[in-house]
Every structure is written in structure tokens, then in C-alpha cells.
Motif scaffolding. Structure first.
Motif, PDB file in Angstrom:
ATOM      1  N   THR A 108       0.828  -1.258   0.057  1.00  0.00           N
ATOM      2  CA  THR A 108      -0.092   0.176   0.065  1.00  0.00           C
ATOM      3  C   THR A 108       0.891   1.116   0.190  1.00  0.00           C
ATOM      4  O   THR A 108       2.062   1.212   0.332  1.00  0.00           O
ATOM      5  CB  THR A 108      -0.920   0.080   1.205  1.00  0.00           C
ATOM      6  N   ASN A 160       2.279  -0.560   3.691  1.00  0.00           N
ATOM      7  CA  ASN A 160       1.968  -2.071   4.325  1.00  0.00           C
ATOM      8  C   ASN A 160       1.914  -3.092   3.272  1.00  0.00           C
ATOM      9  O   ASN A 160       1.194  -3.097   2.098  1.00  0.00           O
ATOM     10  CB  ASN A 160       0.605  -1.877   5.058  1.00  0.00           C
ATOM     11  N   LYS A 183       0.353  -6.471   1.964  1.00  0.00           N
ATOM     12  CA  LYS A 183      -0.765  -7.130   2.179  1.00  0.00           C
ATOM     13  C   LYS A 183      -0.988  -8.542   1.462  1.00  0.00           C
ATOM     14  O   LYS A 183      -0.723  -8.666   0.531  1.00  0.00           O
ATOM     15  CB  LYS A 183      -2.152  -6.388   1.632  1.00  0.00           C
ATOM     16  N   GLN A 238      -7.579  -8.378   6.584  1.00  0.00           N
ATOM     17  CA  GLN A 238      -6.961  -7.224   7.491  1.00  0.00           C
ATOM     18  C   GLN A 238      -5.697  -7.079   7.580  1.00  0.00           C
ATOM     19  O   GLN A 238      -5.008  -6.115   7.657  1.00  0.00           O
ATOM     20  CB  GLN A 238      -7.667  -7.262   8.838  1.00  0.00           C
ATOM     21  N   ASP A 239      -4.894  -8.474   7.624  1.00  0.00           N
ATOM     22  CA  ASP A 239      -3.604  -8.444   7.955  1.00  0.00           C
ATOM     23  C   ASP A 239      -2.612  -7.792   7.023  1.00  0.00           C
ATOM     24  O   ASP A 239      -2.786  -7.890   5.730  1.00  0.00           O
ATOM     25  CB  ASP A 239      -3.029 -10.156   7.832  1.00  0.00           C
ATOM     26  N   GLU A 240      -1.745  -7.211   7.761  1.00  0.00           N
ATOM     27  CA  GLU A 240      -0.774  -6.093   7.216  1.00  0.00           C
ATOM     28  C   GLU A 240       0.536  -6.126   7.982  1.00  0.00           C
ATOM     29  O   GLU A 240       0.819  -6.275   8.817  1.00  0.00           O
ATOM     30  CB  GLU A 240      -1.310  -4.835   6.929  1.00  0.00           C
ATOM     31  N   ALA A 247       4.583 -12.209   5.817  1.00  0.00           N
ATOM     32  CA  ALA A 247       3.392 -12.113   5.283  1.00  0.00           C
ATOM     33  C   ALA A 247       2.739 -13.177   4.612  1.00  0.00           C
ATOM     34  O   ALA A 247       1.750 -13.373   4.758  1.00  0.00           O
ATOM     35  CB  ALA A 247       3.495 -10.922   4.281  1.00  0.00           C
ATOM     36  N   LYS A 289      -0.501 -15.944   5.006  1.00  0.00           N
ATOM     37  CA  LYS A 289      -1.510 -15.810   3.924  1.00  0.00           C
ATOM     38  C   LYS A 289      -2.808 -17.079   3.913  1.00  0.00           C
ATOM     39  O   LYS A 289      -2.270 -17.947   3.914  1.00  0.00           O
ATOM     40  CB  LYS A 289      -0.858 -15.560   2.504  1.00  0.00           C
ATOM     41  N   THR A 295     -10.478  -6.521   5.677  1.00  0.00           N
ATOM     42  CA  THR A 295      -9.767  -5.173   5.820  1.00  0.00           C
ATOM     43  C   THR A 295     -10.853  -4.031   5.835  1.00  0.00           C
ATOM     44  O   THR A 295     -12.069  -4.013   5.293  1.00  0.00           O
ATOM     45  CB  THR A 295      -8.992  -4.978   4.466  1.00  0.00           C
ATOM     46  N   ILE A 353      -6.074   0.620  -1.349  1.00  0.00           N
ATOM     47  CA  ILE A 353      -5.163  -0.913  -1.444  1.00  0.00           C
ATOM     48  C   ILE A 353      -4.971  -1.026  -3.024  1.00  0.00           C
ATOM     49  O   ILE A 353      -3.583  -1.255  -3.048  1.00  0.00           O
ATOM     50  CB  ILE A 353      -6.134  -2.140  -1.352  1.00  0.00           C
TER      51      ILE A 353
END
Ligand code: SAM
Ligand code: SF4
Length: 344
Positions: free
Chosen positions: A277, A281, A283, A289-291, A311, A315, A335, A342
Motif C-alpha cells: 500500500t 503495508n 498485504k 485485514q492482515d498487514e 506475510a 496468507k 480489511t 489498497i
């Protein structure tokens, strides 16, 4: 290419996740800002944009991509928000194109600013381009984008042909009762020009569920329209790219059309992408939501590489967007970002 150091077991697996999916594609959002306000992407009011100075700088983006390339990333896509509102994007493109291992840099844009920049972007190293255009009617385009001028987009599209981007794809988000009556027109366009129309299912990213559910249209509708027009689409080998679309060609058509149906038939088992992002972040999945923020690790290549693996390690197997349609319980937290935050 030089490895960071003697490869560990983790590095030998390249960017492979728990489900065996190899990640060689990074989508980079350059900004959350945009010169349009598409109804499916941003609210009419109340959108909070990042403060100036919070965006990853070109130096920081380059540092992240250098590490990603050493871990096997080969293809990049620049997106946003609107990537072309960021000044001097062509300078970033040239820097990314010079990174060993990077083979392909694509751009997704609304094309409002494309015409005057197309040549410089091509020279800098953009090879392929996706233009978002959900309606070919001026009044409706203005409605969907909340004020956009379609003549600028069409000028951008012609500039894209003129400077020789290849392939040129059009992204069309289909919305029930909004632009579904233009499917035939887009199919005709794929017959007349060497252009690849990608019909995209409307996704529930950062949306109140009912508004989305009322407009969501499964893409079987496009195949029904082909049959209604007496045309039998032939499956086509994937048009060059990284995407999940299944492609078809109508008899005698110069271009193709593709269906991207993340909701009605997800393609997560083939997912090869990570996202970065504009606020830095990483992703692992568009929907959840995880970043993982890269900022504190820039300057330490090993720490950045470890962040990529962290990351990937969380996943999930799939995104579960279809469950939103039926109001079912989700296994992870979705998210809160809008699509413009995004990059699609
Ligand atoms: N501003 C650029 C553009 O519009 O092409 C790039 C960013 S935009 C977020 C990337 C893509 O996401 C666009 O093709 C847009 O149509 C798509 N998109 C945005 N919101 C969406 C949604 N809720 N469902 C499906 N696609 C969406
Ligand atoms: Fe802007 Fe692209 Fe979102 Fe439309 S889809 S509001 S052009 S970021």
C-alpha cells in the motif's frame, strides 16, 4: 543476481506460501488519492486521505522492490488511488525497470491524465496498461465517477494505442441496474479493436453489505449476453499478464473479453500476488485485514526479506468474499480499507 547472503531454506523456497503458491507479482499502490470518486471504490464524502509525507518515497519503494526481486518477484503493477496523480511517476518506473530481475511493469489507471504522459511512461519502461472504464456514455461515466470527463479517458486510450502499449486492457466493473445494459457495447468494442475487455465482479471491499449486494452481478450474465447476440465465445489462451481472468474471443473479433469473478468463483488457488500500500503495508490478501509495515525495515535487506516471508506465512487459503453475499460468518477479519487505499 546476487543473493542477500548464502540462501537459507526459506530463501530457497522463494516466495512460496503454505499452500505451495509461488508469488512473483507485486502490486504497488503509489497513493490513496484520486482525481475521480467512483461509486464502487470510494464514498461520496468523508474519505480520509493519507497526510502528505506519509507516502512511501520513490527511494523506499525501490528498496522494497530490490528485495522482492531477489526473492523472485518478476512483475510489478503500479496502481492507486490514481497512480498518475503522483508527480514524476515515470522517474520511479525507470528506477524500477533497472532493478535486476524485474521483467515487466504494468500500470492500472483511470486514464484521465494519461494522454500527455503516455509517451514518457512508455519510454521509462511501462509495457502494459489497464484502463478503467465502466461506461461508454458520457452522462453515466460522470455518474459512476462522480464528475469524470470521459473525453479525457478516450484521449488516454488513443494515446495508449499510439505509443504502443501492448496489450491494452479495459477494466469494467459490472453493477446490476447501473451499467449491465452496456455489456453488448463492450463486447462489440472487443470485436472492432485489438482491446481486451475485463469484466470484473463488484467486490465487497470496505462496503456496507446491502448496498453492495443490491448491485452485485455474477459474470455468467456476460456469457448469457453473448448467446443472446447469437455469438459463441471461444476460450482464448490467457492474454499476457498476471491476472486471474479467463479469456474468450468472439468469432472474428480483433480483441478478447475476460471474466474476473472473485465472488462467484474465486481463483485463490492460483494467487501469485502480494500488495504494497502507499503507506507501506505489505498485504498478503486483498480481502483480509492482515498487514506488515515495511517502513521500519528499509535499509536492512534481510529484515525486509523476513517480513515478506512472515506475510506469506499467514496468507490464508482463500478470501471468502462469497460468504458476504449470503451473510455467512467469516473466518478472518476483513480489511477496513477501501479499494482506493489498497490498489485493486
Ligand atoms: N485509479 C486506478 C483505476 O481506477 O484504474 C487504479 C486503482 S483502482 C482501485 C484499481 C481497479 O480496482 C480499477 O479497475 C477499479 O475499477 C477496481 N475496483 C475498485 N473498487 C472495486 C470494487 N469494489 N469491486 C471491483 N473492482 C473495484
Ligand atoms: Fe479512483 Fe480508480 Fe477508485 Fe475510481 S476506481 S475512485 S479511478 S482509485
Amino acid at each position: 543476481m546476487e543473493p542477500l547472503r548464502a540462501p537459507t531454506a526459506a530463501e530457497n523456497r522463494l516466495l512460496t506460501d503454505r499452500f505451495g503458491r509461488v508469488h512473483d507479482y507485486l502490486r504497488i499502490s503509489l497513493t490513496d488519492r484520486c482525481n475521480l470518486r467512483c461509486v464502487y471504490c470510494m464514498p461520496a464524502e468523508g474519505m480520509q486521505f493519507m497526510e502528505n509525507g506519509k507516502h512511501l518515497t520513490f527511494d523506499e519503494i525501490e528498496a522494497v522492490v530490490r528485495v522482492a526481486a531477489k526473492l523472485g518477484v518478476r512483475r510489478l503493477r503500479l496502481t492507486g488511488g490514481e497512480p498518475l496523480v503522483r508527480p514524476h511517476v515515470e522517474q520511479l518506473v525507470a528506477r524500477l525497470a533497472a532493478i535486476p530481475g524485474i521483467e515487466d511493469i504494468a500500470l492500472t489507471t483511470n486514464a484521465i491524465f494519461l494522454a500527455p504522459k503516455a509517451e514518457a511512461l512508455k519510454q521509462a519502461g511501462i509495457t502494459r496498461i489497464n484502463i478503467s472504464l465502466d461506461s461508454m456514455r458520457q452522462y453515466r461515466f460522470a455518474q459512476i465517477t462522480r464528475g469524470g470527463d470521459i473525453s479525457k479517458v478516450l484521449a488516454g486510450l488513443e494515446a495508449a494505442f499510439r505509443v504502443g502499449f501492448h496489450p491494452i486492457k479495459l477494466n469494467v466493473v459490472l453493477m446490476k441496474g447501473f451499467n449491465d445494459d452496456e455489456v453488448d457495447d463492450f463486447l462489440r468494442l472487443s470485436m472492432e479493436r485489438e482491446i481486451h475487455i475485463r469484466f470484473i465482479e463488484y467486490m465487497p471491499i470496505g462496503h456496507d453489505d446491502d448496498g453492495w449486494r443490491n448491485r452485485y452481478l455474477p459474470l455468467d450474465y456476460v456469457k448469457e449476453r453473448c448467446l443472446a447476440l447469437g455469438l459463441t465465445p471461444q476460450p482464448e489462451a490467457a492474454v499476457f499478464g498476471n491476472g486471474p481472468a479467463e479469456y474468450f474471443r468472439l468469432p472474428g473479433a480483433k480483441g478478447t473479453f475476460g471474466l474476473i469473478h472473485p465472488v462467484s468463483d474465486h481463483f485463490c488457488e492460483r494467487c501469485n500476488r502480494l500488495r504494497l500500500t502507499a503507506d507501506g503495508n505489505l498485504k498478503p490478501c486483498l480481502f483480509w485485514q492482515d498487514e506488515f509495515n515495511v517502513r521500519n525495515y528499509i535499509g536492512d535487506e534481510q529484515a525486509l526479506a523476513d517480513l515478506f516471508f512472515r506475510a506469506l506465512d499467514i496468507k490464508p487459503e482463500t478470501h471468502e468474499m462469497a460468504k458476504v453475499l449470503f451473510g455467512e460468518r467469516l473466518s478472518h477479519q476483513p480489511t477496513e480499507r477501501r479499494m482506493s487505499q489498497i490498489g485493486g
